[in-house]
Design a protein around this motif. Structure first.
Motif, PDB file in Angstrom:
ATOM      1  N   PHE A  88       0.598  -1.010   0.002  1.00 56.59           N
ATOM      2  CA  PHE A  88       0.210   0.495  -0.238  1.00 56.59           C
ATOM      3  C   PHE A  88       0.850   1.401  -0.069  1.00 56.59           C
ATOM      4  N   ASP A  89       0.332   2.110  -0.537  1.00 55.60           N
ATOM      5  CA  ASP A  89       1.111   3.577  -0.654  1.00 55.60           C
ATOM      6  C   ASP A  89       0.751   4.649   0.587  1.00 55.60           C
ATOM      7  N   SER A  90       1.614   4.798   1.522  1.00 55.86           N
ATOM      8  CA  SER A  90       1.836   5.666   2.575  1.00 55.86           C
ATOM      9  C   SER A  90       2.531   6.974   1.875  1.00 55.86           C
ATOM     10  N   CYS A  91       2.600   7.833   3.093  1.00 54.55           N
ATOM     11  CA  CYS A  91       3.515   9.822   2.521  1.00 54.55           C
ATOM     12  C   CYS A  91       4.821   9.544   3.314  1.00 54.55           C
ATOM     13  N   ARG A  92       4.920   8.521   4.641  1.00 53.58           N
ATOM     14  CA  ARG A  92       6.453   7.896   4.531  1.00 53.58           C
ATOM     15  C   ARG A  92       6.861   9.634   5.565  1.00 53.58           C
ATOM     16  N   GLN A  93       6.226  10.898   5.739  1.00 58.99           N
ATOM     17  CA  GLN A  93       6.517  11.811   6.308  1.00 58.99           C
ATOM     18  C   GLN A  93       5.569  12.222   7.925  1.00 58.99           C
ATOM     19  N   CYS A  94       4.531  11.827   7.569  1.00 61.19           N
ATOM     20  CA  CYS A  94       3.520  12.098   8.381  1.00 61.19           C
ATOM     21  C   CYS A  94       3.518  11.429  10.178  1.00 61.19           C
ATOM     22  N   ARG A  95       3.013  12.161  10.852  1.00 64.53           N
ATOM     23  CA  ARG A  95       3.445  11.266  12.438  1.00 64.53           C
ATOM     24  C   ARG A  95       3.430   9.749  12.398  1.00 64.53           C
ATOM     25  N   CYS A 147       3.248   7.753  10.282  1.00 67.87           N
ATOM     26  CA  CYS A 147       4.706   7.326   8.601  1.00 67.87           C
ATOM     27  C   CYS A 147       6.397   7.546   9.729  1.00 67.87           C
ATOM     28  N   THR A 148       6.573   8.184  10.700  1.00 65.62           N
ATOM     29  CA  THR A 148       7.821   8.148  10.656  1.00 65.62           C
ATOM     30  C   THR A 148       7.989   7.503  11.731  1.00 65.62           C
ATOM     31  N   ARG A 149       6.814   7.064  12.612  1.00 64.95           N
ATOM     32  CA  ARG A 149       7.077   5.850  13.985  1.00 64.95           C
ATOM     33  C   ARG A 149       6.698   5.008  13.732  1.00 64.95           C
ATOM     34  N   GLY A 156      -2.194  -5.052   8.764  1.00 64.27           N
ATOM     35  CA  GLY A 156      -1.364  -6.008   9.143  1.00 64.27           C
ATOM     36  C   GLY A 156      -0.648  -4.288  10.054  1.00 64.27           C
ATOM     37  N   ASP A 157      -1.152  -3.512  10.496  1.00 64.19           N
ATOM     38  CA  ASP A 157      -0.257  -1.992  11.642  1.00 64.19           C
ATOM     39  C   ASP A 157       1.370  -2.560  11.017  1.00 64.19           C
ATOM     40  N   VAL A 158       1.765  -3.051   9.727  1.00 62.20           N
ATOM     41  CA  VAL A 158       3.179  -2.728   8.969  1.00 62.20           C
ATOM     42  C   VAL A 158       3.731  -2.288   8.782  1.00 62.20           C
ATOM     43  N   ASP A 159       4.904  -1.678   8.785  1.00 64.49           N
ATOM     44  CA  ASP A 159       5.261  -0.863   7.334  1.00 64.49           C
ATOM     45  C   ASP A 159       6.253  -2.134   6.822  1.00 64.49           C
ATOM     46  N   PRO A 160       5.612  -2.386   5.336  1.00 63.48           N
ATOM     47  CA  PRO A 160       5.949  -2.640   4.287  1.00 63.48           C
ATOM     48  C   PRO A 160       7.990  -2.991   4.090  1.00 63.48           C
ATOM     49  N   HIS A 161       7.856  -2.076   4.034  1.00 62.75           N
ATOM     50  CA  HIS A 161       9.338  -2.272   4.009  1.00 62.75           C
ATOM     51  C   HIS A 161      10.430  -2.857   4.739  1.00 62.75           C
ATOM     52  N   ARG A 162      10.056  -3.348   5.682  1.00 68.23           N
ATOM     53  CA  ARG A 162      10.168  -4.100   7.451  1.00 68.23           C
ATOM     54  C   ARG A 162       9.818  -4.991   6.937  1.00 68.23           C
ATOM     55  N   PHE A 163       8.283  -5.332   7.099  1.00 66.58           N
ATOM     56  CA  PHE A 163       8.326  -6.446   6.698  1.00 66.58           C
ATOM     57  C   PHE A 163       7.574  -7.507   5.506  1.00 66.58           C
ATOM     58  N   ARG A 177       4.447   3.621  11.153  1.00 62.70           N
ATOM     59  CA  ARG A 177       2.861   2.439  11.539  1.00 62.70           C
ATOM     60  C   ARG A 177       2.021   3.299  10.202  1.00 62.70           C
ATOM     61  N   PRO A 178       2.484   3.486   8.973  1.00 62.98           N
ATOM     62  CA  PRO A 178       2.310   3.644   7.730  1.00 62.98           C
ATOM     63  C   PRO A 178       0.849   3.489   7.578  1.00 62.98           C
ATOM     64  N   SER A 179       0.238   2.411   8.138  1.00 62.78           N
ATOM     65  CA  SER A 179      -0.706   1.603   7.992  1.00 62.78           C
ATOM     66  C   SER A 179      -2.146   2.696   8.387  1.00 62.78           C
ATOM     67  N   TYR A 180      -1.133   3.387   8.840  1.00 60.92           N
ATOM     68  CA  TYR A 180      -1.931   4.407   9.490  1.00 60.92           C
ATOM     69  C   TYR A 180      -1.612   5.611   9.292  1.00 60.92           C
ATOM     70  N   CYS A 181      -0.456   6.057   8.098  1.00 62.34           N
ATOM     71  CA  CYS A 181      -0.313   7.246   7.124  1.00 62.34           C
ATOM     72  C   CYS A 181      -1.960   8.269   7.382  1.00 62.34           C
ATOM     73  N   THR A 182      -1.946   9.632   7.951  1.00 63.19           N
ATOM     74  CA  THR A 182      -2.791  10.731   7.781  1.00 63.19           C
ATOM     75  C   THR A 182      -3.061  10.590   6.589  1.00 63.19           C
TER      76      THR A 182
END
Ligand SMILES: [Zn+2]
Ligand SMILES: [Zn+2]
Length: 370
Positions: free
Chosen positions: A89-96, A98-100, A315-322, A102-107
């Motif tokens: 999935f896409d995420s901004c990688r910059q919001c609060r 994403c930087t924590r 899955g509350d995952v960061d795809p780049h790690r998981f 948790r990009p699946s909850y990207c704002t």
């Protein structure tokens, strides 16, 4: 330079997905072009095709793509032409969030994944008449032989895993496995009940075995799936029909109630069964997406005894790690993706959709003649 591809286009909600020749414009600096080898069909594609997700039409759906990078934009630094990638999935990688990590909850999750365009409103696909089509569905729109994605949602695959079968790692399988391994984090020798044995539920079962759960109970009315669930790690598999009080039966089977439950159906009845199967304390994760509002009544007295009901996206995952971790588990034989998949040639899309809707296949993957 324009590039032509074959894509499945949805022109109206509830209408067919028709194969059409489309063109892809020049890449922006942050974009990559991926030649798709395989793309899974996820229930969210079907929900969107029926009009249950606010993505505009005409649109190209598909969000479990995997393939080979064939072109990169001038600002792309972490991927190269020839890389095998799975698209998440896409995420901004910059919001609060994403930087924590948790990009699946990207704002910006909704506009990036359901908006149908780049963030500036332009689209990445044109039909044969030159009219714009909506793309960027989950940052990919991968029911297409060529896909525009970005480094934000393209994850390099390790060698020795099948590119053709890897796409479902990007959504359904990460959702089930991430919910168990990242959200519920069951102790070894604990108990878990998984409601719904689609790809998400089967991934949860495989993850429960990886986590070392002693009791893993799968629930699904489709008995054709029971043997596979046992093979993947379920210690018991139950058809819900025939139990007046399934929750009580599950509490008995788990010696007083399950430590964890995963609910991948999304109906009120199943959420309530999942909650009632829990011990004290216990956690139930609900994942099943239903279109529109989906109110559920919960007994607060039941929750008071240390029980939690939580909702989980992707899955509350960061795809780049998981996703690389899942791919490694797959390669080691501990996450056997191939056992869930039946492949269909992309031109047989209607057969694949029929098999998904009827529950005949756990995960359909469309393949391309590359
Ligand atoms: Zn974000
Ligand atoms: Zn999905």
């Amino acid at each position: 330079m324009s590039r032509t591809a074959t894509a499945a286009v949805l022109r109206e909600y509830g209408g067919p997905l028709q194969l059409e020749t489309v063109t892809v414009p020049d890449l922006r600096p942050d974009e990559i072009l991926v030649r798709i080898h395989g793309v899974g069909i996820c229930h969210t594609d079907l929900t969107a095709a029926a009009g249950g997700v606010p993505v505009p039409v005409p649109v190209v759906l598909g969000h479990e793509g995997a393939g080979i990078v064939t072109e990169i934009g001038s600002a792309v630094s972490h991927l190269a032409v020839g890389d095998a990638v799975v698209l998440g999935f896409d995420s901004c990688r910059q919001c609060r969030n994403c930087t924590r990590g948790r990009p699946s909850y990207c704002t910006r999750f909704a506009p990036l994944n359901y908006g149908g365009t780049r963030t500036d409103g332009t689209t990445v696909l044109q039909d044969s008449e030159g009219a714009w089509l909506h793309g960027n569905w989950f940052g990919q729109s991968s029911f297409s032989s060529l896909v525009v994605a970005t480094e934000r949602n393209a994850v390099r695959l390790p060698p020795d895993v099948s590119i053709t079968l890897a796409g479902p790692l990007g959504c359904g399988l990460a959702t089930g496995a991430g919910t168990v391994l990242r959200v519920l984090r069951p102790e070894s020798d604990s108990s878990i009940v998984v409601f719904g044995l689609g790809a998400v539920g089967m991934a949860a079962i495989m993850a429960a075995r990886i986590a070392g759960c002693a009791t893993v109970i799968g629930i699904d009315p489709n008995e054709r799936r029971h043997d596979l669930a046992r093979e993947l790690g379920a210690t018991e598999v139950i058809s819900p029909a025939g139990y007046d009080d399934l929750g009580r039966h599950l509490r008995r089977l788990t010696g007083g109630g399950a430590d964890c439950a995963v609910e991948s159906v999304g109906s009120e009845a199943v959420v309530r069964q999942a909650l009632s199967s829990l011990g004290s304390p216990g956690v139930c994760a609900t994942l099943g997406l239903r279109a529109g509002r989906n109110p559920i009544t919960v007994d607060q007295t039941h929750l008071l005894n240390g029980r939690t009901l939580t909702g989980v996206i992707e899955g509350d995952v960061d795809p780049h790690r998981f996703l690389p971790e899942l791919a490694d588990l797959w390669r080691d034989g501990r996450f056997p993706v191939e056992k869930l998949v039946r492949t269909f040639d992309f031109t047989k899309l209607d057969d694949a959709l029929g098999a998904v809707r009827s529950g005949e296949v756990v995960k359909a993957v469309l393949t391309f003649d590359n």
